[in-house]
Motif scaffolding. Structure first.
Motif, mmCIF file in Angstrom:
data_model
loop_
_atom_site.group_PDB
_atom_site.id
_atom_site.type_symbol
_atom_site.label_atom_id
_atom_site.label_comp_id
_atom_site.label_asym_id
_atom_site.label_seq_id
_atom_site.Cartn_x
_atom_site.Cartn_y
_atom_site.Cartn_z
ATOM 1 N N UNK A 43 9.296 -1.809 -9.233
ATOM 2 C CA UNK A 43 9.379 -2.079 -7.798
ATOM 3 C C UNK A 43 8.111 -2.747 -7.276
ATOM 4 N N UNK A 44 6.960 -2.271 -7.749
ATOM 5 C CA UNK A 44 5.693 -2.862 -7.314
ATOM 6 C C UNK A 44 5.588 -4.329 -7.702
ATOM 7 N N UNK A 54 4.818 11.658 -1.504
ATOM 8 C CA UNK A 54 5.068 10.416 -2.240
ATOM 9 C C UNK A 54 6.463 9.875 -1.974
ATOM 10 N N UNK A 55 7.451 10.768 -1.967
ATOM 11 C CA UNK A 55 8.819 10.357 -1.638
ATOM 12 C C UNK A 55 8.887 9.723 -0.252
ATOM 13 N N UNK A 58 0.837 -1.203 0.000
ATOM 14 C CA UNK A 58 0.000 0.000 0.000
ATOM 15 C C UNK A 58 0.872 1.254 0.000
ATOM 16 N N UNK A 59 1.983 1.213 0.734
ATOM 17 C CA UNK A 59 2.905 2.355 0.753
ATOM 18 C C UNK A 59 3.568 2.536 -0.603
ATOM 19 N N UNK A 60 3.972 1.433 -1.224
ATOM 20 C CA UNK A 60 4.586 1.535 -2.553
ATOM 21 C C UNK A 60 3.607 2.122 -3.562
ATOM 22 N N UNK A 61 2.375 1.633 -3.540
ATOM 23 C CA UNK A 61 1.384 2.114 -4.497
ATOM 24 C C UNK A 61 1.058 3.585 -4.257
ATOM 25 N N UNK A 62 0.865 3.955 -2.992
ATOM 26 C CA UNK A 62 0.523 5.347 -2.667
ATOM 27 C C UNK A 62 1.655 6.292 -3.054
#
Length: 426
Positions: free
Chosen positions: A211-212, A142-143, A106-110
Motif C-alpha cells: 500500500x505504501x 494503527x488501525x 505519514x498516516x499510512x507509515x504510522x
C-alpha cells in the motif's frame, strides 16, 4: 467531464513506485485506469490489516480464554477486541483532518508501523495489561490511522463506480479475517504463540508495504474541514443514521467474538472444526462486501444497508435455537454475508445524506465516533451478560435486538429522506 487526453495523461503518469504524486486541483475522477485500480488494491490491504485484525479477534478470544489469559473472565478478554475496534473508529476523527491536510503517506507509515510493532510486542506478552497495551491500544491506534485513508482515497479516483470500488476494497477486511486466524491456528501449535504472532506481524509488514508503494493522493481538498459539525444532527436523516450505526455496532461483533466459544461450550463440534467458524464467517463476508456495492449503485446504499441490518438482526435471534454443527456453520456463512454491508456501505450511504460534499469528511468522522462507542459497549457488555448469567441467551438477545433496532432506525432515516415511496432509491 475530464477530457480523454487528461485521463490518458493520468494513466501514463501512473508508476508503481513509492513516490507520491503532486496533488492536482479538483476535477472529475477518472473512474478507472491503472492508477485508480492500484488505489483499490492498496486500500484492499489497508482494510486487510485494519478491519481484518479486528475480525480476527474471535480466534484470540478463544485462545486467551483457554490458554494465555485463562484467569480472566470472558468480559475482560473481550475488552481487548472492543477497544481495538473502538480506536479504529475513534482515531478517524483525528486522522480525517490530517488526511485533508496532506499527511496521507505519514498516516499510512504510522499506522503500518504501529500494527507491526503491536504484533511483535504481543508475541512477548504474558499478562492481561500487556496484551491490552499491545493488541488493543497499539494495534487499535494503527488501525485507526489506516481506516480513513482506505475509505477517503477511493472517491478521488471513482465516481460512477465508487460503490463497487469501495466494496472490493472493503472485502480486504474479510480476506484478512480469513487468513490471519488460519495462519495463527496452523502455526501456534507447531511453533508456539510468540512466533505465530510474529509471523502475523511480518504478514502485516509485507501487505502494508504494498500500500505504501502504490497509493498516492490525486488531489488536495480545496479547504480544510472542521473537526465537528454539530448542526448536522439537526438533520433528521443524518441523526437517525448515526443512531442506527451506534446500535448496529453494539451487536455487530458479538457473533464474531463469541460463536467459537459458544460452539465449544455447547459441545456442538470439536475444537478443530469450531476454529473454522470465524474464518468461514469472514470468507462469506467477501461477497457480502462486494455484492452490496453492486446493488447499492442501482437500488441505493441506504436501502441495501437497511435490508442487511434486518436480516443480520434476525440471524442473531435465530442463533438462540442453534445447537448443532451444521446449524452453526450455516449461521456463520449467512451472518458473514448479510452483515458485510456494515463495513462497506456506511460511508457510501452517508454521501446520499450529505447535501454539501465539502462536509462529508466531518460527518463521516462524527458517525465513526458513535460507531466506535457502540463497539466499545457491545462485546464487553455481551461478555458481562454471559459471565453473570452463565448462559448465552442474554448475549444472543442483546445482539439481535440491537441490530434489529438498527433496521428500524434506518427505515425511519429513509422515510425522512425519500418519503414513503417504497421504490425510491436512497
Amino acid at each position: 467531464m475530464a477530457s480523454a487526453a487528461s485521463q490518458e495523461s493520468l494513466v501514463e503518469d501512473a508508476g508503481i513506485n513509492c513516490q507520491e504524486a503532486q496533488p492536482t486541483a479538483y476535477d472529475t475522477p477518472p473512474d478507472g485506469g491503472i492508477q485508480a485500480w492500484l488505489q483499490v488494491a492498496g486500500s484492499f490491504f489497508l482494510f486487510f490489516n485494519s478491519w481484518g485484525t479486528v475480525n480476527t479477534f474471535g480466534v484470540f478470544q478463544t485462545y486467551y480464554e483457554t490458554n494465555l489469559l485463562q484467569d480472566q473472565s470472558a468480559s475482560n478478554i473481550s475488552w481487548i477486541g472492543a477497544i481495538q475496534a473502538f480506536l479504529l473508529l475513534l482515531v478517524g476523527v483525528i486522522t480525517g483532518p490530517l488526511y485533508d491536510a496532506g499527511y496521507f503517506r505519514a498516516l499510512l507509515f504510522t499506522g503500518s508501523a504501529l500494527i507491526v510493532i503491536g504484533f511483535m510486542t504481543l508475541s512477548v506478552c504474558s499478562q492481561y495489561w500487556q496484551v491490552l497495551l499491545a493488541q488493543a491500544i497499539c494495534i487499535g491506534v494503527g488501525n485507526g490511522c489506516l481506516y480513513i485513508p482506505s475509505v477517503a482515497i477511493i472517491p478521488q479516483y471513482f465516481f460512477n463506480r465508487k460503490a463497487i470500488a469501495t466494496g472490493i476494497a472493503a472485502s480486504g477486511s474479510s480476506v484478512g479475517g480469513v487468513l490471519y486466524p488460519i495462519v495463527f491456528r496452523q502455526l501456534q501449535p507447531q511453533i508456539g504463540f510468540p512466533w505465530a504472532t510474529r509471523i502475523l506481524g511480518f504478514l502485516a509488514l509485507a501487505t502494508c508495504s504494498f500500500s505504501l508503494c502504490t497509493m498516492r493522493l490525486r488531489q488536495m481538498p480545496d479547504q480544510r474541514r472542521v473537526l465537528l459539525e454539530f448542526s448536522a444532527f439537526k438533520e433528521a436523516p443524518y441523526a437517525l443514521f448515526c443512531l442506527a450505526m451506534f446500535f448496529g455496532y453494539i451487536g455487530f461483533f458479538n457473533i464474531i467474538f463469541y460463536i467459537q466459544p459458544y460452539a465449544l461450550r455447547m459441545h456442538a463440534m470439536g475444537e478443530h472444526l469450531a476454529f473454522y467458524l470465524v474464518p468461514l464467517l469472514n470468507a462469506a463476508s467477501v461477497p457480502g462486501r462486494i455484492v452490496p456495492g453492486l446493488l447499492g449503485s442501482r437500488l441505493g446504499p441506504l436501502n441495501i444497508l437497511l435490508v442487511s441490518a434486518c436480516i443480520s438482526g434476525a440471524l442473531c435471534l435465530c442463533w438462540i435455537a442453534i445447537y448443532t454443527s451444521g446449524g452453526l456453520i450455516a449461521l456463520a456463512i449467512l451472518y458473514g454475508f448479510f452483515s458485510g454491508a456494515f463495513v462497506s456501505l456506511p460511508a457510501v450511504a452517508l454521501t446520499t445524506l450529505t447535501p454539501d460534499f465539502r462536509s462529508l469528511g466531518t460527518r463521516m468522522g462524527m458517525c465513526s465516533v458513535l460507531c466506535g462507542l457502540g463497539s466499545l459497549c457491545g462485546s464487553p457488555v455481551a461478555g458481562a451478560i454471559l459471565d453473570k448469567t452463565g448462559s448465552y441467551l442474554g448475549t444472543q438477545l442483546y445482539s439481535g435486538i440491537t441490530i434489529c433496532a438498527t433496521g428500524v432506525l434506518l427505515f425511519l432515516a429513509r422515510i425522512c429522506k425519500t418519503g414513503t415511496k417504497l421504490r425510491a432509491t436512497a
